[in-house]
Write an enzyme that holds these catalytic residues in place. Structure first.
Site, PDB file in Angstrom:
ATOM      1  N   ASN A 153      -7.432   1.825   9.891  1.00 21.70           N
ATOM      2  CA  ASN A 153      -6.128   1.930  10.539  1.00 21.70           C
ATOM      3  C   ASN A 153      -6.343   1.870  12.044  1.00 21.70           C
ATOM      4  O   ASN A 153      -7.084   2.684  12.599  1.00 21.70           O
ATOM      5  CB  ASN A 153      -5.450   3.262  10.195  1.00 21.70           C
ATOM      6  CG  ASN A 153      -5.194   3.417   8.703  1.00 21.70           C
ATOM      7  OD1 ASN A 153      -5.381   2.479   7.923  1.00 21.70           O
ATOM      8  ND2 ASN A 153      -4.758   4.600   8.287  1.00 21.70           N
ATOM      9  N   ARG A 210       0.854  -1.190   0.000  1.00 25.93           N
ATOM     10  CA  ARG A 210       0.000   0.000   0.000  1.00 25.93           C
ATOM     11  C   ARG A 210       0.892   1.243   0.000  1.00 25.93           C
ATOM     12  O   ARG A 210       1.700   1.424   0.917  1.00 25.93           O
ATOM     13  CB  ARG A 210      -0.904  -0.015   1.254  1.00 25.93           C
ATOM     14  CG  ARG A 210      -1.718   1.232   1.376  1.00 25.93           C
ATOM     15  CD  ARG A 210      -2.637   1.258   2.588  1.00 25.93           C
ATOM     16  NE  ARG A 210      -3.256   2.567   2.623  1.00 25.93           N
ATOM     17  CZ  ARG A 210      -3.381   3.335   3.693  1.00 25.93           C
ATOM     18  NH1 ARG A 210      -2.982   2.911   4.877  1.00 25.93           N
ATOM     19  NH2 ARG A 210      -3.913   4.527   3.592  1.00 25.93           N
ATOM     20  N   TYR A 248      -4.278   1.435  15.764  1.00 31.87           N
ATOM     21  CA  TYR A 248      -3.031   1.354  16.529  1.00 31.87           C
ATOM     22  C   TYR A 248      -3.282   1.098  18.009  1.00 31.87           C
ATOM     23  O   TYR A 248      -2.497   0.481  18.692  1.00 31.87           O
ATOM     24  CB  TYR A 248      -2.236   2.658  16.381  1.00 31.87           C
ATOM     25  CG  TYR A 248      -1.659   2.831  15.003  1.00 31.87           C
ATOM     26  CD1 TYR A 248      -0.380   2.379  14.717  1.00 31.87           C
ATOM     27  CD2 TYR A 248      -2.391   3.422  13.974  1.00 31.87           C
ATOM     28  CE1 TYR A 248       0.164   2.520  13.448  1.00 31.87           C
ATOM     29  CE2 TYR A 248      -1.863   3.566  12.708  1.00 31.87           C
ATOM     30  CZ  TYR A 248      -0.583   3.115  12.447  1.00 31.87           C
ATOM     31  OH  TYR A 248      -0.056   3.241  11.187  1.00 31.87           O
ATOM     32  N   GLU A 251      -7.429   8.234   6.553  1.00 34.92           N
ATOM     33  CA  GLU A 251      -7.719   8.898   7.832  1.00 34.92           C
ATOM     34  C   GLU A 251      -8.241  10.327   7.692  1.00 34.92           C
ATOM     35  O   GLU A 251      -7.586  11.276   8.143  1.00 34.92           O
ATOM     36  CB  GLU A 251      -6.466   8.902   8.708  1.00 34.92           C
ATOM     37  CG  GLU A 251      -5.944   7.514   9.015  1.00 34.92           C
ATOM     38  CD  GLU A 251      -4.861   7.504  10.088  1.00 34.92           C
ATOM     39  OE1 GLU A 251      -4.417   8.588  10.518  1.00 34.92           O
ATOM     40  OE2 GLU A 251      -4.459   6.403  10.504  1.00 34.92           O
ATOM     41  N   HIS A 276      -3.213  10.788   0.859  1.00 36.70           N
ATOM     42  CA  HIS A 276      -2.631  10.560   2.187  1.00 36.70           C
ATOM     43  C   HIS A 276      -1.972  11.872   2.635  1.00 36.70           C
ATOM     44  O   HIS A 276      -0.766  11.960   2.794  1.00 36.70           O
ATOM     45  CB  HIS A 276      -1.639   9.395   2.147  1.00 36.70           C
ATOM     46  CG  HIS A 276      -1.325   8.798   3.485  1.00 36.70           C
ATOM     47  ND1 HIS A 276      -1.393   7.450   3.749  1.00 36.70           N
ATOM     48  CD2 HIS A 276      -0.941   9.360   4.652  1.00 36.70           C
ATOM     49  CE1 HIS A 276      -1.048   7.209   5.008  1.00 36.70           C
ATOM     50  NE2 HIS A 276      -0.758   8.367   5.582  1.00 36.70           N
ATOM     51  N   GLU A 308      -3.592  -0.174   8.269  1.00 36.58           N
ATOM     52  CA  GLU A 308      -2.378   0.193   9.018  1.00 36.58           C
ATOM     53  C   GLU A 308      -2.467  -0.359  10.426  1.00 36.58           C
ATOM     54  O   GLU A 308      -3.529  -0.304  11.055  1.00 36.58           O
ATOM     55  CB  GLU A 308      -2.220   1.715   9.154  1.00 36.58           C
ATOM     56  CG  GLU A 308      -1.772   2.415   7.912  1.00 36.58           C
ATOM     57  CD  GLU A 308      -1.630   3.929   8.123  1.00 36.58           C
ATOM     58  OE1 GLU A 308      -1.366   4.375   9.260  1.00 36.58           O
ATOM     59  OE2 GLU A 308      -1.808   4.650   7.129  1.00 36.58           O
TER      60      GLU A 308
HETATM   61  C1  FCB Z   1      -1.224   7.065  10.819  1.00 35.87           C
HETATM   62  C2  FCB Z   1      -0.874   7.642   9.457  1.00 35.87           C
HETATM   63  C3  FCB Z   1       0.442   7.146   8.917  1.00 35.87           C
HETATM   64  C4  FCB Z   1       1.494   7.057  10.009  1.00 35.87           C
HETATM   65  C5  FCB Z   1       0.980   6.276  11.189  1.00 35.87           C
HETATM   66  C6  FCB Z   1       1.983   6.084  12.298  1.00 35.87           C
HETATM   67  O1  FCB Z   1      -2.090   7.940  11.461  1.00 35.87           O
HETATM   68  O2  FCB Z   1      -1.876   7.309   8.519  1.00 35.87           O
HETATM   69  O3  FCB Z   1       0.830   8.009   7.877  1.00 35.87           O
HETATM   70  O4  FCB Z   1       1.945   8.293  10.354  1.00 35.87           O
HETATM   71  O5  FCB Z   1      -0.162   6.909  11.707  1.00 35.87           O
END
Ligand code: FCB
Length: 450
Positions: free
Chosen positions: A299, A74, A301, A163, A118, A355
């Site tokens: 995405n 990607r 995290y 995002e 992006h 992500e």
């Molecule tokens: C996300 C972004 C990516 C990167 C990661 C750590 O929010 O999409 O570009 O910075 O965080």
């Protein structure tokens, strides 16, 4: 049960974070080029001018992808590399770069997933108000048409936006990202609406010019985690995750950004507080916004742990010494269970984690290698939860690790390292980290070794 046979194992990057070549071959300026020049905005005054120099080293990078064994890559396309002024004149060199990249990927058996936006918004269009201008969806449509008419199905997967919550939240609310302009709901809500319209127009164009291509979207969220799994707690967590009832935090809401696209309507609770800021004809636009898409990217995290109190999910405070990554984000593997599960239930589309990853304080050791046991442990824990979500019935179609290589982490510059490949920014030498070899094995075994 495990991951599907055709599970898409990938890694992700973004144009401004890796390409460099900011002033080469006719590329126009974008808001990150501009923002990095403002003293004090980026840690250590770093910029993406050179970054990983991927623009010149893409062949070496694709060779590393092949060694890693990813099925899909990607990347994002830099709008101002294609249309230096955002609209109008096309830069053939820009198209050529991505054509070479796509060809190189295909020659190495790696499937391209191209993100169309992006964050590197063309400066010339920012001068006209950017996403606030009601023409902005048309500008985006022109850019998308230029790309898709050129590539057609040669790019078999398109992702419209990365995002959008962060575009607005970090760019215009927290103001730690470009363009760093503080705005309020009078402007933020129409801006978000324009982005959703731009998404809808892009989907229509892709369907027209690349009918075989699959289309997705890559919003982000912090899933709400009910730690005890009891039915009341789960229901309260679901409500909190999709609820829109805060005039400031709505920008981070997965439903404000997801419902119009997949369900063709804004969430009712959100409309009560934000409806007055929407353009008068917004309901008509919803028809355009609500184009069928093929997969729901997300995405993820980190998540938030909650407890249930009288039917309401209340955030649990972080425990003393709670685990977190180098950037400071809490380590919450269950986010990769509850997020995909809730999203799949609501939207009933295949889910692709577009992500997930972490930053560590990586360094090259005396033995010349980069040992990153924390990354291996993090990915292992998160992937186990994703596997569990698939086993419990969520349609999980793929996973992209963020990131293929260390890169420019926006306001944090080069301080944080997210890659499976270590980049020495002085020499541009790439060194695969231990996690690179570990992930490669996970891919080989389709996650059976987790
Ligand atoms: C996300 C972004 C990516 C990167 C990661 C750590 O929010 O999409 O570009 O910075 O965080």
């Amino acid at each position: 049960m495990s991951f599907k046979k055709d599970f898409v194992w990938g890694a992700a990057t973004a144009s401004y974070q890796i390409e460099g070549a900011a002033y080469e071959d006719g590329k126009g300026m974008n808001i990150w080029d501009d923002y990095c020049k403002i003293p004090g905005k980026i840690l250590n005054g770093d910029t993406g001018d050179v970054a990983c120099d991927h623009y010149h080293r893409y062949k070496e990078d694709v060779a590393l992808m092949k060694q890693l064994g990813i099925k899909a890559y990607r990347f994002s396309i830099s709008w101002a590399r294609i249309l230096p002024d955002g609209t109008g004149k096309v830069n053939p060199k820009g198209l050529e770069f991505y054509k070479n990249l796509v060809n190189e990927l295909k020659a190495n058996g790696i499937t391209p997933y191209a993100t169309l936006f992006h964050w590197d918004y063309p400066s010339k269009l920012m001068e006209k108000g950017g996403w606030l201008n009601s023409d902005s969806p048309n500008w985006f449509a022109e850019y998308v048409k230029t790309v898709v008419e050129f590539f057609k199905d040669d790019i078999p997967n398109y992702i419209t936006f990365n995002e959008p919550s962060v575009v607005i939240g970090c760019g215009y609310v927290i103001t730690e990202h470009a363009p760093g302009i503080k705005l309020d709901n009078y402007m933020l809500v129409p801006m978000a609406h324009n982005i959703l319209k731009a998404h809808g127009m892009a989907v229509k164009i892709i369907r027209e010019f690349a009918p075989k291509a699959k289309i997705g979207y890559a919003p982000a969220s912090n899933p709400i985690i009910p730690p005890n799994h009891d039915a009341n707690e789960v229901e309260a967590a679901r409500k909190k995750y999709f609820g829109v009832n805060d005039p400031i935090n709505w920008v981070w809401s997965p439903s404000w950004w997801g419902d119009p696209i997949v369900l063709g309507k804004y969430p009712e609770d959100g409309l009560k507080i934000l409806g007055k800021y929407l353009p008068k004809n917004y309901e008509e636009d919803l028809k355009l916004i609500n184009q069928p898409i093929d997969f729901y990217g997300h995405n993820i995290y980190q998540g938030e742990y909650v407890k249930e109190q009288n039917g309401v999910a209340v955030n649990l405070p972080n425990k003393v010494g709670y685990p977190r990554t180098a950037i400071g984000w809490p380590i919450t593997p269950e986010a990769l269970y509850w997020g995909p599960k809730f999203l799949h239930e609501r939207y009933n589309l295949p889910i692709i984690i577009t992500e997930n990853g972490l930053s560590c304080h990586d360094a090259v050791s005396l033995d010349g290698k980069v040992h990153d046991p924390n990354r291996i442990d993090f990915l292992n824990r998160y992937l186990l939860q994703l596997k569990k979500a698939a086993e419990d019935g969520a349609d999980i179609a793929g996973y992209f690790q963020w990131s293929l290589m260390d890169n420019f982490e926006w306001a944090k510059g080069y301080f944080d390292r997210f890659g499976l490949i270590y980049v020495d920014y002085q020499t541009q030498k790439r060194t695969p980290k231990d996690s690179f070899y570990w992930y490669s094995e996970v891919i080989k075994q389709n996650g059976e070794n987790l």
